[in-house]
Design a protein around this motif. Sequence first.
Motif, mmCIF file in Angstrom:
data_model
loop_
_atom_site.group_PDB
_atom_site.id
_atom_site.type_symbol
_atom_site.label_atom_id
_atom_site.label_comp_id
_atom_site.label_asym_id
_atom_site.label_seq_id
_atom_site.Cartn_x
_atom_site.Cartn_y
_atom_site.Cartn_z
ATOM 1 N N ASP A 8 0.793 -1.231 0.000
ATOM 2 C CA ASP A 8 0.000 0.000 0.000
ATOM 3 C C ASP A 8 0.827 1.284 0.000
ATOM 4 O O ASP A 8 0.331 2.325 -0.419
ATOM 5 N N LEU A 9 2.055 1.233 0.488
ATOM 6 C CA LEU A 9 2.890 2.444 0.419
ATOM 7 C C LEU A 9 3.630 2.449 -0.909
ATOM 8 O O LEU A 9 4.238 1.450 -1.298
ATOM 9 N N ALA A 10 3.610 3.577 -1.579
ATOM 10 C CA ALA A 10 4.293 3.667 -2.879
ATOM 11 C C ALA A 10 5.752 4.065 -2.721
ATOM 12 O O ALA A 10 6.634 3.491 -3.343
ATOM 13 N N HIS A 11 6.012 5.053 -1.892
ATOM 14 C CA HIS A 11 7.393 5.542 -1.781
ATOM 15 C C HIS A 11 7.485 6.690 -0.797
ATOM 16 O O HIS A 11 6.458 7.264 -0.380
ATOM 17 N N LEU A 12 8.698 7.021 -0.443
ATOM 18 C CA LEU A 12 8.998 8.185 0.389
ATOM 19 C C LEU A 12 8.719 9.442 -0.415
ATOM 20 O O LEU A 12 9.303 9.636 -1.491
ATOM 21 N N LEU A 81 -4.528 4.164 1.247
ATOM 22 C CA LEU A 81 -4.399 5.075 2.391
ATOM 23 C C LEU A 81 -5.380 4.686 3.493
ATOM 24 O O LEU A 81 -5.013 4.589 4.679
ATOM 25 N N ALA A 82 -6.597 4.437 3.098
ATOM 26 C CA ALA A 82 -7.608 4.071 4.102
ATOM 27 C C ALA A 82 -7.213 2.785 4.833
ATOM 28 O O ALA A 82 -7.350 2.683 6.059
ATOM 29 N N ARG A 83 -6.731 1.812 4.096
ATOM 30 C CA ARG A 83 -6.312 0.555 4.745
ATOM 31 C C ARG A 83 -5.183 0.781 5.748
ATOM 32 O O ARG A 83 -5.169 0.231 6.838
ATOM 33 N N ARG A 84 -4.198 1.608 5.340
ATOM 34 C CA ARG A 84 -3.048 1.811 6.251
ATOM 35 C C ARG A 84 -3.439 2.631 7.472
ATOM 36 O O ARG A 84 -2.923 2.399 8.573
ATOM 37 N N ARG A 117 8.113 11.416 13.958
ATOM 38 C CA ARG A 117 6.807 11.702 13.377
ATOM 39 C C ARG A 117 6.762 11.337 11.894
ATOM 40 O O ARG A 117 7.631 11.770 11.135
ATOM 41 N N TRP A 118 5.786 10.538 11.516
ATOM 42 C CA TRP A 118 5.586 10.198 10.098
ATOM 43 C C TRP A 118 4.173 10.576 9.674
ATOM 44 O O TRP A 118 3.279 10.739 10.504
ATOM 45 N N GLU A 119 4.018 10.684 8.358
ATOM 46 C CA GLU A 119 2.704 10.919 7.777
ATOM 47 C C GLU A 119 2.533 10.046 6.540
ATOM 48 O O GLU A 119 3.510 9.695 5.880
ATOM 49 N N ILE A 120 1.302 9.725 6.233
ATOM 50 C CA ILE A 120 0.991 9.089 4.942
ATOM 51 C C ILE A 120 -0.149 9.864 4.299
ATOM 52 O O ILE A 120 -1.009 10.414 4.993
#
Lengths: 329, 329, 329, 329
Positions: A8-12, A81-84, A117-120
């Motif tokens: 589900d994550l594409a990249h930084l 995004l919703a899943r993560r 701190r991280w964000e998606i």
Amino acid sequence: MDAEPVLDLAHLAHIELLTPDLEGSVAFFTELMGLHITERSGQSAYLACYEERYHHSLKLTRSDRPGLGHAAWRTRSAAALARRVAAIEASGRGRGWIEGEPGHGPAYQFDLPNGQRWEIFWEVDYASAPDGQASGLLNRPFRRPRTGIPVRRLDHFNLTAKDVEGTRDFLAATLGFAEREAVVVDGNGPTVASWLSVTNLSHDMALVPEPGPAAGRLHHACFCAGTNEALFDFADLCREEGVRIEHGPGRHGIGKTTFLYVFEPGGNRIEMLGDPGALVFDPSWATVRWPASQLPVAAVWTGTGLPGSFWEYATPPDAPYLAEAVGAA
Amino acid sequence: MDAEPVLDLAHLAHIELLTPDLEGSVAFFTELMGLHITERSGQSAYLACYEERYHHSLKLTRSDRPGLGHAAWRTRSAAALARRVAAIEASGRGRGWIEGEPGHGPAYQFDLPNGQRWEIFWEVDYASAPDGQASGLLNRPFRRPRTGIPVRRLDHFNLTAKDVEGTRDFLAATLGFAEREAVVVDGNGPTVASWLSVTNLSHDMALVPEPGPAAGRLHHACFCAGTNEALFDFADLCREEGVRIEHGPGRHGIGKTTFLYVFEPGGNRIEMLGDPGALVFDPSWATVRWPASQLPVAAVWTGTGLPGSFWEYATPPDAPYLAEAVGAA
Amino acid sequence: MDAEPVLDLAHLAHIELLTPDLEGSVAFFTELMGLHITERSGQSAYLACYEERYHHSLKLTRSDRPGLGHAAWRTRSAAALARRVAAIEASGRGRGWIEGEPGHGPAYQFDLPNGQRWEIFWEVDYASAPDGQASGLLNRPFRRPRTGIPVRRLDHFNLTAKDVEGTRDFLAATLGFAEREAVVVDGNGPTVASWLSVTNLSHDMALVPEPGPAAGRLHHACFCAGTNEALFDFADLCREEGVRIEHGPGRHGIGKTTFLYVFEPGGNRIEMLGDPGALVFDPSWATVRWPASQLPVAAVWTGTGLPGSFWEYATPPDAPYLAEAVGAA
Amino acid sequence: MDAEPVLDLAHLAHIELLTPDLEGSVAFFTELMGLHITERSGQSAYLACYEERYHHSLKLTRSDRPGLGHAAWRTRSAAALARRVAAIEASGRGRGWIEGEPGHGPAYQFDLPNGQRWEIFWEVDYASAPDGQASGLLNRPFRRPRTGIPVRRLDHFNLTAKDVEGTRDFLAATLGFAEREAVVVDGNGPTVASWLSVTNLSHDMALVPEPGPAAGRLHHACFCAGTNEALFDFADLCREEGVRIEHGPGRHGIGKTTFLYVFEPGGNRIEMLGDPGALVFDPSWATVRWPASQLPVAAVWTGTGLPGSFWEYATPPDAPYLAEAVGAA
């Protein structure tokens, strides 16, 4: 049967660096590394590399001390995004949604076990080259800069962690990170450092041991120039410009990337990547586990061993190291 | 709401090249490009690069004429394989399962609209370095070879197609390929060439126009060396060894990779990749559409324009071109 | 017993290029190639590379048409200057002494058989870096520039000649030039192009055939960057900046140097040298004589063959070629 | 009026290295650095690089201990040889003529103040490529080798000296060496290390302090590969092949060359040169005098500081250092 991988994550997408010398940091990234400013707002500047399409990959924010503001990852879709977000909320580490950051849509914030701190997010803004700055290449967002040794893109970052295994397991289970390489206590013992990715890069981020009591620290952020010659050129330029070089040029064993480590004026460690090394395509890749006794080879395959500061300095710094590490008065 | 992307193919696993000069082709790949032989069986040799882990990325098979035997892709999981087989069967292009190929488990065969044979599989064999050939790096499957200009890995291949748009749409719908760049008739007209990937590479394969009546042809296969200097070194070596160079060194506009094109002794065009160019991380990447009037820039950004043979020669060759293109008597 | 060699010329000290676009030419050399201005005087600008110690290696002078103003060589001593002046005077080609040129002492002028103006001198002025421009290296006269792809030094230049053999013989007999390589009519016939040096470089200057009726023309001037990567980087930058590239990157057979040829805004052809190729140390070096039938290899060992413009365009240009060659309206 | 310079030595022609592991040393130079054997005779092997024309540039001779057998310089003419022999004899350091060494004519032997054996000669033998080994380039004596990271030519060597100033003054006065750079005790004190040349190279040889009581020692011999990429490639190959790397890649301040230092199997330190750095053309070049307090910059401009072994190990070695330095049991 094996569970299917979470993809589900594409990249930084970008990182935010805190800096006590905002103008110095802006000058370093624009004049010596060839980034351009896409927006200034309050105490922050937003920058992108000439081969990047998003609004920014680097946000610089004035602060008392250097360090990581946050890191942000883009998902592969709105549904991803919703899943993560659901997975993060289930983990108990979620902080909630934010709106209104320049450059992207709603982002969900959370903190790693050691406090970073991280964000998606999914919705993103693309930057357009101003008049006269367009490239002759339709696939290059901005004209190649005339100045410095231009880097193509943000590559990865390393964080310190008190609990490397726990953090890695959180990243794997909740976000789908795959561990590519690790340093383990000899005899198949616990993992003390870990390199992970959601892309074909050998690592999009890494976890190294936190040497002190501090939380939430950044080890370094890395931008990719793409050639080994760029490392020699950048080292030459940094020497001339009074930028302190910590180490390199050399080649890591892990990832087989080539590197130069310097300190930007705000005190954060910045890596320039030359040869991007070996990509990882194998979907059943098994972690390459380096016994700690082989750390010297894992750390540096070509070149001199890493200096002590590499293991001891992170931002925000423990007081005694800052002055020495960045050459400040 | 947008459909979620199909992410079932992991990467290009290997290609089979047909060659009327098997021993010449084996010598070219082993002595000049640094691959090693992992198995010989009947009329075929199986080879791998020193940075590759699978049993082989290149199968060379004796044949009357050069060309592509088949190309094989690995899926991300067993379930992903089952899903893609179902999709291929639904498309009516499936040929069925094969067993028993050295190096991997059951593979499902199918043909592209223009006749090229492809396979997909999940189970794979890993190669181990023979005694004395292990690398000092735990993440390098084989010791760096002493000979030639060693390439790290198979990178991509290009095929000719009579119906580029139809083939691209089949690849996208059935297998999840994303189109990264394309050449289109000016005025937003039909696509005449297409670069696609399932990884972060700018292309894992591409479709270029078929210039003649032939079906199932290979334009070239590409191996990645990783540095621009390797292109100069390999060109020097090829000149000395009597290997015909078609073009380069130069840099493509599309993908921004650097290249050298030569002909291996069997007559197939082989590209050596230097700088791997720009990776694609953006999950909502919009195809970069080059009007055909900008083809010169799209084809070569740095260096001389491509020669006519580049657009006219593919394997198996139309008779008149072979002798000239590969320098044969 | 062999006569002892004349060793009185030390090296090429500077060239003067004429330009109808003085400001454009200054911007090209300073912003894209990293030279700096050491003096402006009347219709001329004096420039040096960051690794050069003399007042200038390049003088740019406003003129109606591009071309060579003059080339100047430094002798090994005052006595060597006196000896060479006597030899030139004896040849009947001398024009006499000049005084007062910025950057050096008295210089003796003379004309080559095909009309190009040369000077030789002994006394020279050294440039000092202005405050804040000093390098961290004691052996580097100026700080490495931040801008463009910086070249280290003037390397050589090529002239056209109607009588290559006669000009070469004059240079050898009167000034001590040694011929390193030549292109000759097959069957050991007359020399049609000649590469000569007084240093260990494979050539400090060369003579190529004059294609038209013109006299006194410049084929190109060359500056050395020192790496092949610089050629790729400079080509990229030139494409972005609208500088017309004629050819390259590639490697010459003769000299084995790597090259990129572009046109500066005034219309003069400029070569950037990457790899400086093979130096010549052998004091009994015998000219490498390339039969004209091998000219393609002699001209380009690695890369595409030279375009027709390479043999047809020189400055000042024959009218029809200028517009095409430099991309002017 | 200044005296005119002595220009009688043309260049470094060859060196003889002593080795306790003749076959190991031969394999190192042929398989990893691409030299070829032109003759074997008794306890010696004669080797040349593919871009060298003389019979040999390297003689390897079996001996109990590693070190320098001798170094040999070619003069610019027979008369130049006679003049230098007369000067050496006048200095009292001459040993007399030798005949019959493969590869060259009569040579005059003498010893440096610290005991190293040198020779000068004029008549030389050229090597011809055996059938099938000729290059496609008329100016390249041998075909580019397929193996290892091929070096182009012998570049320079460094010796230890107890009396650096006295040795330098002998070389300058008797043989015409020009000092290019030096390290001096701060406050314009005595010279402790000196880089000298008779060519346009920044140094053909250098003198570094002798750390112990030994006489006649070799610090290292250097071969030029010509690119920085070669240093990374050679370092990779040496790691794989078990060749001990002492230091690099990096760039020296002095000479601005890039380097990799390794130990060949016999125990001699070998430098591979990448970028050949800055050539010296100025005939009135003033020695660049580095205060010893700036030695770190003079020694390494780009890269990590030199290890202690660099200053302590020379061949023949003091016993305690050998095992550690070359990784022997």
